[in-house]
Design an enzyme around this catalytic site. Structure first.
Site, PDB file in Angstrom:
ATOM      1  N   ASN A  20       0.830  -1.200   0.000  1.00  0.00           N
ATOM      2  CA  ASN A  20       0.000   0.000   0.000  1.00  0.00           C
ATOM      3  C   ASN A  20       0.861   1.245   0.000  1.00  0.00           C
ATOM      4  O   ASN A  20       2.068   1.189   0.252  1.00  0.00           O
ATOM      5  CB  ASN A  20      -0.879   0.057   1.266  1.00  0.00           C
ATOM      6  CG  ASN A  20      -1.854  -1.086   1.365  1.00  0.00           C
ATOM      7  OD1 ASN A  20      -2.321  -1.620   0.356  1.00  0.00           O
ATOM      8  ND2 ASN A  20      -2.176  -1.466   2.583  1.00  0.00           N
ATOM      9  N   SER A 219       4.331  -3.646  23.944  1.00  0.00           N
ATOM     10  CA  SER A 219       5.393  -3.086  24.776  1.00  0.00           C
ATOM     11  C   SER A 219       5.935  -4.082  25.794  1.00  0.00           C
ATOM     12  O   SER A 219       6.960  -3.828  26.436  1.00  0.00           O
ATOM     13  CB  SER A 219       4.878  -1.851  25.508  1.00  0.00           C
ATOM     14  OG  SER A 219       3.805  -2.192  26.367  1.00  0.00           O
ATOM     15  N   LYS A 220       5.274  -5.235  25.924  1.00  0.00           N
ATOM     16  CA  LYS A 220       5.738  -6.255  26.880  1.00  0.00           C
ATOM     17  C   LYS A 220       6.668  -7.286  26.232  1.00  0.00           C
ATOM     18  O   LYS A 220       7.227  -8.136  26.935  1.00  0.00           O
ATOM     19  CB  LYS A 220       4.540  -6.953  27.521  1.00  0.00           C
ATOM     20  CG  LYS A 220       3.701  -6.041  28.408  1.00  0.00           C
ATOM     21  CD  LYS A 220       2.510  -6.776  28.998  1.00  0.00           C
ATOM     22  CE  LYS A 220       1.461  -7.071  27.936  1.00  0.00           C
ATOM     23  NZ  LYS A 220       0.240  -7.702  28.512  1.00  0.00           N
ATOM     24  N   ASP A 249       4.789  -5.777  11.790  1.00  0.00           N
ATOM     25  CA  ASP A 249       5.373  -6.241  10.528  1.00  0.00           C
ATOM     26  C   ASP A 249       6.889  -6.267  10.598  1.00  0.00           C
ATOM     27  O   ASP A 249       7.540  -7.176  10.064  1.00  0.00           O
ATOM     28  CB  ASP A 249       4.926  -5.329   9.379  1.00  0.00           C
ATOM     29  CG  ASP A 249       3.431  -5.375   9.159  1.00  0.00           C
ATOM     30  OD1 ASP A 249       2.823  -6.423   9.441  1.00  0.00           O
ATOM     31  OD2 ASP A 249       2.866  -4.358   8.719  1.00  0.00           O
ATOM     32  N   SER A 279      11.469   0.451  15.519  1.00  0.00           N
ATOM     33  CA  SER A 279      10.522   0.988  14.541  1.00  0.00           C
ATOM     34  C   SER A 279       9.506   1.925  15.181  1.00  0.00           C
ATOM     35  O   SER A 279       9.075   2.893  14.553  1.00  0.00           O
ATOM     36  CB  SER A 279       9.801  -0.153  13.806  1.00  0.00           C
ATOM     37  OG  SER A 279       8.792  -0.732  14.605  1.00  0.00           O
ATOM     38  N   GLY A 284       5.757   6.495  10.553  1.00  0.00           N
ATOM     39  CA  GLY A 284       5.544   5.783   9.306  1.00  0.00           C
ATOM     40  C   GLY A 284       5.792   4.301   9.426  1.00  0.00           C
ATOM     41  O   GLY A 284       6.293   3.813  10.442  1.00  0.00           O
TER      42      GLY A 284
END
Length: 304
Positions: A20, A219-220, A249, A279, A284
């Site tokens: 996308n 976050s764990k 991803d 990331s 983004g």
């Protein structure tokens, strides 16, 4: 350290999935139904679960091929050029007379997001004989569920028949056909997806479906469990979250590389969780995905 050094011969990863172009709006809060809010910034960037995972695998050190479908529009040309810049083999990418897939994403200051996806050309992804040859030549097939499920099944069955390791990220959540589960070696789900699959709060009963389950915990961190073995759990480092788009991803692409390189489970999880934690510190999807060198540097920092 061994997990920080790319393999002498890069593993071969093929990703079958969506591509996308994302339009990301920065908002103070995710809008409620019927609410109109103003954005305080917008960016256009490459995304889509398949493209994100292919870029993550390539940047993490794999020789990566992408099987997907793009439109013959400006967004399609932008995407194809970007895949090439990331050294991803695009020979199996079809360009058709349809709009390239798009996603509208709202991101609040804490990094949480809401996403609307228009499939566009992704709805026409099909597995052709030449695609099966690409899959057969790979060490790992990585797939998600943003393309027609029949194509995911066909890719997974083809990979299984060729001895290629099959990793399926069950996102966005959908019913998984028995043929897909039978062909899956590693199933990656988050907590909500696990609950939707089997009413599970963990991974144990998902192991009735597939040999290996990886449960991502945001976050764990993450948990990996194989049948008849104790689970392996790795916490995530504490970071300042800017945008969580594409973090799952990034995790999946890094995991495909780690498993293809034969990293032990704990090391593979640590590598993948670290990639995802990097990331979320950038905005983004594709723009936020770290390189192998960045992952190695962060692993060294955490170890010190």
């Amino acid at each position: 350290m061994a997990h920080q050094v790319p393999a002498v011969t890069p593993p071969r990863v093929v990703v079958v999935g969506s591509a996308n172009v994302d339009e990301v709006f920065a908002v103070q809060a995710i809008p409620a139904p019927g609410e109109t809010i103003l954005s305080h910034g917008v960016m256009t960037a490459r995304g889509g679960k398949g493209q994100n995972q292919a870029v993550a695998a390539a940047r993490a050190g794999a020789s990566t091929a992408f099987v997907g479908c793009l439109g013959s529009d400006d967004f399609g040309r932008l995407t194809l050029a970007g895949l090439t810049e990331d050294s991803i083999d695009t020979d199996a990418v079809r360009v058709i007379e349809a709009p390239t897939g798009r996603a509208l994403i709202a991101v609040e200051p804490g990094g949480e997001n809401t996403i609307i996806v228009e499939a566009g050309a992704n709805a026409d992804v099909r597995i052709r004989p030449e695609d099966r040859a690409v899959i057969a030549d790979a060490d790992v097939l990585l797939a998600q569920l943003e393309i027609p499920i029949d194509s995911v099944v066909e890719a997974a069955v083809s990979a299984r028949d060729s001895g290629t390791l099959v990793i399926v990220n069950a996102a966005p959540m959908a019913a998984l056909p028995a043929a897909l589960l039978d062909a899956t070696d590693v199933l990656v789900v988050n907590e909500l997806e696990a609950q939707q699959l089997r009413g599970a709060t963990g991974v144990t009963n998902l192991l009735d479906l597939v040999p290996v389950v990886v449960l991502t915990l945001g976050s764990k961190g993450a948990i990996l469990q194989r049948r008849e073995k104790a689970p392996v759990e790795v916490p995530a480092p504490i970071v300042d979250v800017v945008d969580a788009t594409g973090a799952g991803d990034t995790f999946c692409g890094a995991l495909a590389v780690a498993l293809a390189e034969g990293m032990p489970d704990a090391e593979a999880l640590r590598f993948s969780v670290t990639a995802a934690s990097l990331s979320v510190q950038r905005a983004g999807a594709v723009p936020s995905i770290p390189t192998r060198a960045e992952i190695a540097t962060e692993l060294d920092r955490i170890a010190d």
